[in-house]
Motif scaffolding. Structure first.
Motif, PDB file in Angstrom:
ATOM      1  N   SER A  47     -11.926 -46.320  17.095  1.00  0.00           N
ATOM      2  CA  SER A  47     -13.078 -45.667  16.468  1.00  0.00           C
ATOM      3  C   SER A  47     -13.674 -44.645  17.428  1.00  0.00           C
ATOM      4  CB  SER A  47     -14.133 -46.715  16.077  1.00  0.00           C
ATOM      5  OG  SER A  47     -13.630 -47.561  15.081  1.00  0.00           O
ATOM      6  N   THR A  48     -12.837 -43.735  17.903  1.00  0.00           N
ATOM      7  CA  THR A  48     -13.270 -42.688  18.827  1.00  0.00           C
ATOM      8  C   THR A  48     -14.347 -41.846  18.169  1.00  0.00           C
ATOM      9  OG1 THR A  48     -11.050 -42.592  19.764  1.00  0.00           O
ATOM     10  CG2 THR A  48     -12.476 -40.685  20.150  1.00  0.00           C
ATOM     11  N   SER A  49     -15.436 -41.574  18.887  1.00  0.00           N
ATOM     12  CA  SER A  49     -16.483 -40.734  18.311  1.00  0.00           C
ATOM     13  C   SER A  49     -15.977 -39.295  18.223  1.00  0.00           C
ATOM     14  CB  SER A  49     -17.762 -40.821  19.144  1.00  0.00           C
ATOM     15  OG  SER A  49     -17.535 -40.320  20.431  1.00  0.00           O
ATOM     16  N   SER A  81     -20.361 -42.937   1.877  1.00  0.00           N
ATOM     17  CA  SER A  81     -21.019 -44.129   1.330  1.00  0.00           C
ATOM     18  C   SER A  81     -20.829 -45.356   2.216  1.00  0.00           C
ATOM     19  CB  SER A  81     -20.488 -44.418  -0.081  1.00  0.00           C
ATOM     20  OG  SER A  81     -19.088 -44.633  -0.033  1.00  0.00           O
ATOM     21  N   ASP A  82     -19.805 -45.350   3.091  1.00  0.00           N
ATOM     22  CA  ASP A  82     -19.528 -46.505   3.945  1.00  0.00           C
ATOM     23  C   ASP A  82     -20.109 -46.387   5.356  1.00  0.00           C
ATOM     24  OD1 ASP A  82     -17.881 -44.598   5.083  1.00  0.00           O
ATOM     25  OD2 ASP A  82     -16.005 -45.601   4.550  1.00  0.00           O
ATOM     26  N   GLY A  83     -20.825 -45.305   5.661  1.00  0.00           N
ATOM     27  CA  GLY A  83     -21.449 -45.132   6.971  1.00  0.00           C
ATOM     28  C   GLY A  83     -20.522 -44.633   8.063  1.00  0.00           C
ATOM     29  N   GLY A 106     -17.558 -47.466  12.960  1.00  0.00           N
ATOM     30  CA  GLY A 106     -16.204 -47.815  12.542  1.00  0.00           C
ATOM     31  C   GLY A 106     -15.415 -46.640  12.000  1.00  0.00           C
ATOM     32  N   ALA A 107     -15.540 -45.489  12.628  1.00  0.00           N
ATOM     33  CA  ALA A 107     -14.926 -44.261  12.115  1.00  0.00           C
ATOM     34  C   ALA A 107     -13.424 -44.222  12.391  1.00  0.00           C
ATOM     35  CB  ALA A 107     -15.621 -43.052  12.705  1.00  0.00           C
ATOM     36  N   VAL A 143     -13.677 -32.280  17.161  1.00  0.00           N
ATOM     37  CA  VAL A 143     -13.895 -32.486  18.592  1.00  0.00           C
ATOM     38  C   VAL A 143     -14.101 -33.973  18.824  1.00  0.00           C
ATOM     39  CG1 VAL A 143     -15.368 -31.908  20.562  1.00  0.00           C
ATOM     40  CG2 VAL A 143     -14.987 -30.205  18.758  1.00  0.00           C
ATOM     41  N   THR A 144     -13.230 -34.585  19.621  1.00  0.00           N
ATOM     42  CA  THR A 144     -13.362 -36.014  19.907  1.00  0.00           C
ATOM     43  C   THR A 144     -14.141 -36.222  21.191  1.00  0.00           C
ATOM     44  OG1 THR A 144     -11.239 -36.074  21.062  1.00  0.00           O
ATOM     45  CG2 THR A 144     -11.232 -36.643  18.711  1.00  0.00           C
TER      46      THR A 144
END
Length: 146
Positions: A47-49, A81-83, A106-107, A143-144
């Motif tokens: 779940s890297t930002s 819708s799932d954040g 949780g991306a 961009v990570t």
């Protein structure tokens, strides 16, 4: 079978059609809704930002190089819708980078934003608006990192 270790991200962004507008010698604000949500697929297993930056080029006539006297292109993206995706509002991306979306909780996996809308501002008070169909290109950069 082994999952790939490179190119584990993909992005699909919407197109905008502002339809037929009446040219005038004033400031025109035209609104459009994207033909799809923004879709980001993260198959890295983490779940890297990240953030999504976009910019849009000048609008030019399809038939030649006449430039529309645009002064702004504002994008608004609704949260997923799932954040997993957090959208931004009224980000001006006209000939400059702007962050229109960020990662949420949780991306990872397949993520879809909410609705994507845009407002194009054209200033007909200082330059003549030439009649015709115009096009522009939106460049998206994922961009990570924090």
């Amino acid at each position: 079978m082994t999952a790939p270790t490179t190119n584990t991200w993909s992005l699909t962004a919407p197109n905008f059609n502002f339809g037929t507008q009446t040219a005038s010698s004033s400031v025109i604000n035209s609104n459009a809704t994207g033909d799809t949500a923004i879709k980001i697929v993260n198959l890295s297993g983490t779940s890297t930002s990240f953030s999504l930056q976009q910019s849009i080029s000048d609008f030019t006539l399809v038939s030649n190089t006449v430039v529309l006297p645009a002064t702004g292109f504002y994008v608004s993206v609704a949260n997923s819708s799932d954040g997993k995706l957090i959208g931004s509002s009224n980000v001006n991306i006209f000939k400059q980078n702007g962050v229109v979306l960020r990662s949420g909780t949780g991306a990872n996996g397949t993520m879809n934003s909410g609705a994507v809308t845009a407002q194009l501002t054209v200033d007909g008070t200082t330059r003549v608006i030439v009649t015709g169909s115009y096009k522009a290109t939106i460049t998206s950069t994922l961009v990570t990192g924090p």
